[in-house]
Design a protein around this motif. Sequence first.
Motif, PDB file in Angstrom:
ATOM      1  N   GLN A  58       0.861  -1.522  -0.005  1.00 15.24           N
ATOM      2  CA  GLN A  58       0.182   0.157   0.532  1.00 15.24           C
ATOM      3  C   GLN A  58       0.933   1.332  -0.236  1.00 15.24           C
TER       4      GLN A  58
ATOM      5  N   ASN B 106       0.725   6.604   3.532  1.00 18.74           N
ATOM      6  CA  ASN B 106      -0.462   6.701   3.901  1.00 18.74           C
ATOM      7  C   ASN B 106      -1.527   5.240   4.331  1.00 18.74           C
ATOM      8  N   GLU B 107      -1.952   4.777   3.401  1.00 15.20           N
ATOM      9  CA  GLU B 107      -2.548   3.605   3.911  1.00 15.20           C
ATOM     10  C   GLU B 107      -1.469   2.993   5.036  1.00 15.20           C
ATOM     11  N   THR B 108      -0.777   2.865   4.643  1.00 15.26           N
ATOM     12  CA  THR B 108       0.171   1.533   5.710  1.00 15.26           C
ATOM     13  C   THR B 108      -0.057   2.347   7.329  1.00 15.26           C
ATOM     14  N   LEU B 109       0.082   3.254   7.506  1.00 14.32           N
ATOM     15  CA  LEU B 109       0.053   4.308   8.243  1.00 14.32           C
ATOM     16  C   LEU B 109      -1.926   3.657   9.362  1.00 14.32           C
ATOM     17  N   ASP B 110      -2.655   3.836   8.214  1.00 16.60           N
ATOM     18  CA  ASP B 110      -4.004   3.678   8.274  1.00 16.60           C
ATOM     19  C   ASP B 110      -3.520   2.043   9.167  1.00 16.60           C
ATOM     20  N   LEU B 111      -3.009   1.667   8.188  1.00 16.62           N
ATOM     21  CA  LEU B 111      -3.009  -0.389   8.608  1.00 16.62           C
ATOM     22  C   LEU B 111      -2.280  -0.618  10.148  1.00 16.62           C
TER      23      LEU B 111
ATOM     24  N   ASP C  14      -2.038   1.827  12.665  1.00 20.84           N
ATOM     25  CA  ASP C  14      -3.210   2.392  13.242  1.00 20.84           C
ATOM     26  C   ASP C  14      -4.258   1.410  13.930  1.00 20.84           C
ATOM     27  N   GLU C  15      -4.819   0.965  13.041  1.00 17.73           N
ATOM     28  CA  GLU C  15      -6.173  -0.550  13.034  1.00 17.73           C
ATOM     29  C   GLU C  15      -5.868  -1.144  13.737  1.00 17.73           C
TER      30      GLU C  15
ATOM     31  N   HIS D 289      -2.744   9.367  -4.252  1.00 23.15           N
ATOM     32  CA  HIS D 289      -2.581   9.217  -2.813  1.00 23.15           C
ATOM     33  C   HIS D 289      -1.446   8.788  -2.506  1.00 23.15           C
TER      34      HIS D 289
ATOM     35  N   LYS E 239       3.521   1.341  16.124  1.00 23.42           N
ATOM     36  CA  LYS E 239       3.490   1.771  17.025  1.00 23.42           C
ATOM     37  C   LYS E 239       3.909   1.606  18.282  1.00 23.42           C
TER      38      LYS E 239
END
Length: 302
Positions: free
Chosen positions: A129, A132-137, A139-140, A201, A277
Amino acid sequence: MNQNLSSYWIFYTVANAGNISKAAKELYISQPAISKSIQKLEENLGCKLFSRSSRGVVLTDEGQLLYGHVKEAFETLTLGEDKLKRSIDLGVGHLQIGVSSTLCKFVLLPYLKEFIRQNPHISISINCQSTNETLDLLDENKIDIGLIGKPDNLKNINFYYLDNIEDIFVANPDYLSNLKKRGITRDSILGNSTLMLLDKHNMTRQYIDDYLQDNHISVAESIDISNMDLLIDFAKIGVGVACVIKSFVTKELQEGSLVEIPLGIPIHKREIGFAYKENLKPSKSLQTFIDFYRTYRPEETL
């Protein structure tokens, strides 16, 4: 299950021993305690599990039926413990990594090659990804670690710096020659060529868009490309001018199949590194990978 596990373990031990006295010695508890446990189990199940004989105790038909299932259950537990112990001894585990396709090929693969050699029993999952998408993953909690370009705001991310990357614009020599024939000077190439950039993106694209805007460079025509490999390939065949990471086209620049376009104001270098994280305790597999990348350096650096 209506009964506790210890009751079934006592039942299982007595059935195997065929004698309450012998079972008491194996379990290190008193005979009255065993008799009381068996009696309570029989009362709760509503049937007799043992009948007494001159040699000790014998399973009833109901006891035989229960014993078959209890035996299978405890053998399964024993097998699970054995497998777990072997897994711990071998270092078996699983690691989920998020990374862009660009950084995966040019940066992550050398690390993975050596890590897998040293830790063959840790399986790897790769989620390709954008940063940006990696950071979202992250975080989740859907991945363990990511290889990313350092964002402006790390929030609760532990970032380990690996190296700097430098973005440059490149083109095929023939493409630049044709621009020159049309009277386009070196200082105006970006504004008068077909500019090939990564998708919007992508964090790299956002970084380059900011550069173009800050330096008042208007783009006449642009093409969005999904990955760095295609950008490089399209530039080599003369489709246009591509924005690429300099260390990823070292060979092409040396052999002359691509030429770097000089910029009046260079693009600032960016940091890349591993991120996870910081408020979560790393799994054993993740900690193994963290310890690895903090000491390992691939032969080919950026």
